[in-house]
Scaffold this motif. Structure first.
Motif, PDB file in Angstrom:
ATOM      1  N   LYS A  18      -7.416  -3.203  -1.817  1.00 18.52           N
ATOM      2  CA  LYS A  18      -6.752  -2.956  -2.507  1.00 18.52           C
ATOM      3  C   LYS A  18      -7.052  -2.360  -3.459  1.00 18.52           C
ATOM      4  O   LYS A  18      -8.131  -3.452  -4.318  1.00 18.52           O
ATOM      5  CB  LYS A  18      -5.333  -2.822  -2.128  1.00 18.52           C
ATOM      6  CG  LYS A  18      -4.516  -1.923  -3.177  1.00 18.52           C
ATOM      7  CD  LYS A  18      -3.188  -2.018  -2.910  1.00 18.52           C
ATOM      8  CE  LYS A  18      -2.412  -0.672  -4.077  1.00 18.52           C
ATOM      9  NZ  LYS A  18      -0.578  -1.753  -4.502  1.00 18.52           N
ATOM     10  N   VAL A  19      -7.815  -1.681  -3.618  1.00 15.85           N
ATOM     11  CA  VAL A  19      -8.595  -1.387  -5.301  1.00 15.85           C
ATOM     12  C   VAL A  19      -7.313  -1.285  -5.861  1.00 15.85           C
ATOM     13  O   VAL A  19      -6.673  -0.225  -6.159  1.00 15.85           O
ATOM     14  CB  VAL A  19      -9.536  -0.122  -5.420  1.00 15.85           C
ATOM     15  CG1 VAL A  19      -9.955  -0.283  -6.888  1.00 15.85           C
ATOM     16  CG2 VAL A  19     -10.600  -0.847  -3.348  1.00 15.85           C
ATOM     17  N   SER A  20      -7.107  -1.977  -7.218  1.00 15.03           N
ATOM     18  CA  SER A  20      -6.396  -1.861  -8.308  1.00 15.03           C
ATOM     19  C   SER A  20      -7.199  -0.940  -9.636  1.00 15.03           C
ATOM     20  O   SER A  20      -7.949  -1.182  -9.654  1.00 15.03           O
ATOM     21  CB  SER A  20      -6.267  -2.893  -9.068  1.00 15.03           C
ATOM     22  OG  SER A  20      -6.032  -4.370  -7.878  1.00 15.03           O
ATOM     23  N   GLY A  52     -13.503   0.769 -11.842  1.00 16.16           N
ATOM     24  CA  GLY A  52     -13.742   2.862 -11.749  1.00 16.16           C
ATOM     25  C   GLY A  52     -14.560   3.768 -10.963  1.00 16.16           C
ATOM     26  O   GLY A  52     -13.956   4.639 -10.791  1.00 16.16           O
ATOM     27  N   HIS A  53     -15.949   2.892 -10.819  1.00 19.50           N
ATOM     28  CA  HIS A  53     -16.803   3.150  -9.554  1.00 19.50           C
ATOM     29  C   HIS A  53     -15.619   4.533  -8.711  1.00 19.50           C
ATOM     30  O   HIS A  53     -16.105   5.725  -7.926  1.00 19.50           O
ATOM     31  CB  HIS A  53     -17.615   3.520  -9.460  1.00 19.50           C
ATOM     32  CG  HIS A  53     -18.795   4.039  -8.509  1.00 19.50           C
ATOM     33  ND1 HIS A  53     -19.817   4.891  -8.834  1.00 19.50           N
ATOM     34  CD2 HIS A  53     -19.212   3.848  -7.278  1.00 19.50           C
ATOM     35  CE1 HIS A  53     -19.856   4.998  -7.397  1.00 19.50           C
ATOM     36  NE2 HIS A  53     -19.764   4.457  -6.356  1.00 19.50           N
ATOM     37  N   VAL A  54     -15.210   3.155  -7.730  1.00 15.83           N
ATOM     38  CA  VAL A  54     -14.422   3.402  -6.794  1.00 15.83           C
ATOM     39  C   VAL A  54     -13.378   4.431  -6.959  1.00 15.83           C
ATOM     40  O   VAL A  54     -12.911   5.466  -5.876  1.00 15.83           O
ATOM     41  CB  VAL A  54     -13.920   2.473  -5.597  1.00 15.83           C
ATOM     42  CG1 VAL A  54     -13.233   3.229  -4.485  1.00 15.83           C
ATOM     43  CG2 VAL A  54     -15.467   2.150  -4.829  1.00 15.83           C
ATOM     44  N   GLN A  55     -12.747   4.509  -7.829  1.00 12.31           N
ATOM     45  CA  GLN A  55     -11.456   4.887  -8.875  1.00 12.31           C
ATOM     46  C   GLN A  55     -12.276   6.802  -8.412  1.00 12.31           C
ATOM     47  O   GLN A  55     -11.423   7.802  -8.301  1.00 12.31           O
ATOM     48  CB  GLN A  55     -10.981   4.489  -9.430  1.00 12.31           C
ATOM     49  CG  GLN A  55      -9.972   5.196  -9.838  1.00 12.31           C
ATOM     50  CD  GLN A  55      -8.639   5.121  -8.770  1.00 12.31           C
ATOM     51  OE1 GLN A  55      -8.173   4.627  -8.160  1.00 12.31           O
ATOM     52  NE2 GLN A  55      -7.702   6.215  -8.486  1.00 12.31           N
ATOM     53  N   LEU A  73       0.692  -1.216   0.138  1.00 11.73           N
ATOM     54  CA  LEU A  73      -0.383  -0.012  -0.396  1.00 11.73           C
ATOM     55  C   LEU A  73       0.976   0.861  -0.108  1.00 11.73           C
ATOM     56  O   LEU A  73       1.694   0.837   0.939  1.00 11.73           O
ATOM     57  CB  LEU A  73      -0.499  -0.307   1.261  1.00 11.73           C
ATOM     58  CG  LEU A  73      -1.927  -1.095   1.543  1.00 11.73           C
ATOM     59  CD1 LEU A  73      -2.461  -1.069   2.674  1.00 11.73           C
ATOM     60  CD2 LEU A  73      -2.300  -1.188  -0.120  1.00 11.73           C
ATOM     61  N   TYR A  74       0.552   2.144  -0.811  1.00 16.26           N
ATOM     62  CA  TYR A  74       1.195   3.161  -0.822  1.00 16.26           C
ATOM     63  C   TYR A  74      -0.051   4.979  -0.284  1.00 16.26           C
ATOM     64  O   TYR A  74      -0.475   4.180  -1.493  1.00 16.26           O
ATOM     65  CB  TYR A  74       2.108   3.553  -2.362  1.00 16.26           C
ATOM     66  CG  TYR A  74       3.246   2.471  -2.691  1.00 16.26           C
ATOM     67  CD1 TYR A  74       4.579   2.462  -2.088  1.00 16.26           C
ATOM     68  CD2 TYR A  74       2.603   1.181  -3.122  1.00 16.26           C
ATOM     69  CE1 TYR A  74       4.910   0.949  -1.647  1.00 16.26           C
ATOM     70  CE2 TYR A  74       3.703  -0.326  -2.782  1.00 16.26           C
ATOM     71  CZ  TYR A  74       4.861  -0.082  -2.301  1.00 16.26           C
ATOM     72  OH  TYR A  74       5.205  -0.770  -2.476  1.00 16.26           O
ATOM     73  N   ALA A 116     -11.318  -0.270  -0.501  1.00 15.75           N
ATOM     74  CA  ALA A 116     -12.604  -0.708  -0.172  1.00 15.75           C
ATOM     75  C   ALA A 116     -12.728  -1.416   1.228  1.00 15.75           C
ATOM     76  O   ALA A 116     -11.328  -2.186   1.161  1.00 15.75           O
ATOM     77  CB  ALA A 116     -12.949  -1.325  -1.433  1.00 15.75           C
ATOM     78  N   PHE A 117     -13.981  -1.277   1.524  1.00 17.07           N
ATOM     79  CA  PHE A 117     -14.521  -1.492   2.830  1.00 17.07           C
ATOM     80  C   PHE A 117     -15.505  -2.412   3.246  1.00 17.07           C
ATOM     81  O   PHE A 117     -16.680  -1.563   2.497  1.00 17.07           O
ATOM     82  CB  PHE A 117     -14.251  -0.513   3.806  1.00 17.07           C
ATOM     83  CG  PHE A 117     -13.193   0.342   4.404  1.00 17.07           C
ATOM     84  CD1 PHE A 117     -12.682  -0.164   5.586  1.00 17.07           C
ATOM     85  CD2 PHE A 117     -12.400   0.929   3.506  1.00 17.07           C
ATOM     86  CE1 PHE A 117     -10.906   0.645   5.872  1.00 17.07           C
ATOM     87  CE2 PHE A 117     -11.668   1.772   3.770  1.00 17.07           C
ATOM     88  CZ  PHE A 117     -10.036   1.818   4.894  1.00 17.07           C
TER      89      PHE A 117
END
Length: 74
Positions: free
Chosen positions: A43-45, A50-53, A24-25, A31-32
């Motif tokens: 971790k969301v790649s 796309g929604h979370v990003q 993690l950086y 996402a929880f």
């Protein structure tokens, strides 16, 4: 096991050893979800969700240089 406290504002710091182990950086999106009383963090790649990003790019909380400075050594 590592532990961290949650502030009155609902904020916490992921311990450095956990961030390193999980890759993690700064700027990564998480996402929880809950499973009973457990909180699961993923971790969301980039490009996978796309929604979370998109949400993370429009949110400014913790985004200022002052915030980075305040939380840097925790």
């Amino acid at each position: 096991m590592k532990v961290a406290r949650i502030s009155a504002r609902g904020q916490t710091v992921i311990p450095k050893s956990i961030r390193e182990a999980a890759g993690l950086y700064a700027g990564d999106t998480l996402a929880f979800e809950t499973d009973g009383e457990q909180v699961v963090v993923h971790k969301v790649s980039r490009g996978r969700d796309g929604h979370v990003q998109g949400l993370s790019e429009t949110m400014s909380e913790w985004g200022s240089a002052e915030d980075e400075e305040a939380w840097r050594d925790l």
